[in-house]
Design an enzyme around this catalytic site. Structure first.
Site, PDB file in Angstrom:
ATOM      1  N   ARG A   1       0.810  -1.230   0.000  1.00 10.92           N
ATOM      2  CA  ARG A   1       0.000   0.000   0.000  1.00 10.92           C
ATOM      3  C   ARG A   1       0.836   1.270   0.000  1.00 10.92           C
ATOM      4  O   ARG A   1       0.597   2.186  -0.772  1.00 10.92           O
ATOM      5  CB  ARG A   1      -0.876   0.075   1.267  1.00 10.92           C
ATOM      6  CG  ARG A   1      -2.242  -0.473   1.145  1.00 10.92           C
ATOM      7  CD  ARG A   1      -2.644  -0.993   2.510  1.00 10.92           C
ATOM      8  NE  ARG A   1      -1.700  -2.040   2.854  1.00 10.92           N
ATOM      9  CZ  ARG A   1      -1.838  -3.299   2.468  1.00 10.92           C
ATOM     10  NH1 ARG A   1      -2.877  -3.667   1.801  1.00 10.92           N
ATOM     11  NH2 ARG A   1      -0.926  -4.207   2.764  1.00 10.92           N
ATOM     12  N   THR A   2       1.791   1.324   0.929  1.00 10.18           N
ATOM     13  CA  THR A   2       2.459   2.609   1.120  1.00 10.18           C
ATOM     14  C   THR A   2       3.239   2.990  -0.133  1.00 10.18           C
ATOM     15  O   THR A   2       3.101   4.098  -0.655  1.00 10.18           O
ATOM     16  CB  THR A   2       3.377   2.557   2.365  1.00 10.18           C
ATOM     17  OG1 THR A   2       2.587   2.129   3.466  1.00 10.18           O
ATOM     18  CG2 THR A   2       3.978   3.922   2.669  1.00 10.18           C
TER      19      THR A   2
ATOM     20  N   HIS B   1       5.162   5.947  11.718  1.00  8.67           N
ATOM     21  CA  HIS B   1       4.650   5.800  10.348  1.00  8.67           C
ATOM     22  C   HIS B   1       3.680   6.955  10.092  1.00  8.67           C
ATOM     23  O   HIS B   1       2.473   6.759  10.007  1.00  8.67           O
ATOM     24  CB  HIS B   1       3.956   4.443  10.226  1.00  8.67           C
ATOM     25  CG  HIS B   1       3.663   4.002   8.821  1.00  8.67           C
ATOM     26  ND1 HIS B   1       3.712   4.853   7.729  1.00  8.67           N
ATOM     27  CD2 HIS B   1       3.304   2.783   8.336  1.00  8.67           C
ATOM     28  CE1 HIS B   1       3.388   4.164   6.648  1.00  8.67           C
ATOM     29  NE2 HIS B   1       3.134   2.911   6.987  1.00  8.67           N
TER      30      HIS B   1
ATOM     31  N   LYS C   1      25.711  -3.319  -1.088  1.00  7.79           N
ATOM     32  CA  LYS C   1      27.179  -3.207  -1.178  1.00  7.79           C
ATOM     33  C   LYS C   1      27.758  -2.499   0.034  1.00  7.79           C
ATOM     34  O   LYS C   1      28.966  -2.280   0.110  1.00  7.79           O
ATOM     35  CB  LYS C   1      27.558  -2.392  -2.422  1.00  7.79           C
ATOM     36  CG  LYS C   1      27.087  -2.967  -3.733  1.00  7.79           C
ATOM     37  CD  LYS C   1      27.560  -2.029  -4.857  1.00  7.79           C
ATOM     38  CE  LYS C   1      26.994  -2.419  -6.195  1.00  7.79           C
ATOM     39  NZ  LYS C   1      27.267  -1.366  -7.199  1.00  7.79           N
TER      40      LYS C   1
HETATM   41  C1  NCD Z   1       1.759  -0.961   8.301  1.00 12.34           C
HETATM   42  C2  NCD Z   1       3.262  -0.810   8.471  1.00 12.34           C
HETATM   43  O1  NCD Z   1       4.014  -1.006   7.521  1.00 12.34           O
HETATM   44  O2  NCD Z   1       3.647  -0.441   9.578  1.00 12.34           O
HETATM   45  N1  NCD Z   1       1.407  -1.176   6.978  1.00 12.34           N
HETATM   46  C3  NCD Z   1       1.135  -0.096   6.187  1.00 12.34           C
HETATM   47  O3  NCD Z   1       1.999   0.666   5.854  1.00 12.34           O
HETATM   48  N2  NCD Z   1      -0.141   0.124   5.851  1.00 12.34           N
HETATM   49  C4  NCD Z   1       1.162  -1.941   9.226  1.00 12.34           C
HETATM   50  C5  NCD Z   1       1.716  -3.342   9.245  1.00 12.34           C
HETATM   51  O4  NCD Z   1       2.613  -3.683   8.495  1.00 12.34           O
HETATM   52  O5  NCD Z   1       1.186  -4.121  10.036  1.00 12.34           O
END
Ligand code: NCD
Length: 306
Positions: free
Chosen positions: A51-52, A129, A80
């Site tokens: 998703r991200t 995040h 590397k």
């Molecule tokens: C989350 C993450 O990467 O922290 N995923 C995301 O970016 N939507 C949540 C997860 O991985 O559980």
């Protein structure tokens, strides 16, 4: 140079303005289809993502810009032995803005100190995040019409779940917020978040292991995946992974107005039977993530004078 490393980097007014821009993009996407024409977004992903990374790429494309990058550390010069600092200097020569996900807490911060273009943290280890939090805020705002006066239940891996840490930090800035922190003992919220965010600001919260007891009180339920990749030993993961499984039966005592969020990916913690419940918002949350990232890219490029 403005970056987004932690959600604290943005004021409430800036967050409100990003949400307003995202809502305007949703209403009239054509108006924004060329605002990043000739600009490039670099995606530096040292950890898995669906998703991200793809929502950032889709966001930049829908703003009329281009994208370049890598999706695993092994295919970059990190394999590397190149440092994050050097990589950030190099990418500054190729792109106008960069997004970094890294398994090490603080890596995007190091990148920002060595970059001449804006850096966005797309997840650093078990720490933060912030762009997921922007997606969460837009979702809560669109579902509830407000970001204040509500009870938010956060359930699952509150220790390693970086989305939870950033969301608590953001929501603590609105009035009338109460948190119910639902987790097994081993996966409780880190004490630095209690000390530096919740207690420091006098935010009311309860800690419990019981999702059933918390359920009737909640306006928002934020489910999370147990973060397997952050465990030191597989045995502990196996013991804790199915601590909470949200099923339609568990929602019997929930409010009709509840909003169920999950940053995704889910493993077992929400049964697919919940997906058709009108209170399930996690796929809408994915789409909101693209719109708010469009607003974020536009904002940071403008701030950088690009
Ligand atoms: C989350 C993450 O990467 O922290 N995923 C995301 O970016 N939507 C949540 C997860 O991985 O559980």
């Amino acid at each position: 140079m403005r970056h987004l490393i932690g959600i604290e980097d943005f004021s409430n007014e800036e967050i409100d303005s990003l949400i307003a821009t995202a809502e305007d993009i949703i209403a009239d996407p054509k108006k924004y289809s060329e605002v990043c024409h000739g600009k490039k977004l670099a995606t530096l992903f040292y950890e898995p993502s669906t998703r991200t990374r793809l929502s950032f790429e889709a966001a930049m494309m829908e703003l009329g810009g281009g994208v370049l990058g890598f999706s695993e550390a092994q295919s970059s010069s990190a394999a590397k032995g190149e440092s994050v600092a050097d990589t950030a200097k190099v990418i500054s020569c190729f792109a106008d803005i960069m997004v970094m996900r890294h398994f090490k807490e603080g890596a995007p911060m190091v990148a920002s100190l060595n970059s001449t273009i804006p850096v966005i943290n797309a997840g650093d280890g078990g720490h933060n995040h912030p762009t997921q939090t922007l997606a969460d805020l837009l979702t809560i705002k669109r579902e509830k019409g407000r970001l204040d006066n509500m009870v938010i239940g956060l359930c699952g891996d509150l220790k390693f779940g970086r989305t939870v840490h950033s969301l608590i930090s953001a929501m603590s800035r609105y009035t009338g917020i109460k948190f119910i922190l639902i987790s097994p003992d081993e996966l409780k919220i880190p004490s630095y978040i209690k000390d530096e965010v919740l207690d420091k600001k006098g935010i009311p919260y309860e800690e419990t292991a019981s999702l059933d007891e918390a359920m009737p009180k909640l306006d928002v339920l934020y489910m999370t995946r147990v973060q397997r990749e952050r465990f030191f030993n597989e045995q502990d993961y196996i013991r804790l992974k199915d601590s909470y499984i949200l099923t339609p039966e568990k929602l019997v005592n929930a409010k009709k107005s509840l909003s169920i969020l999950h940053p995704l990916p889910r493993v077992n913690e929400i049964s697919v039977g919940v997906d058709k419940d009108p209170r399930a918002c996690y796929f809408k949350q994915v789409l909101n993530g693209k719109y708010i990232r469009m607003a974020l890219i536009k904002f940071l490029l403008e701030e950088a004078g690009k």
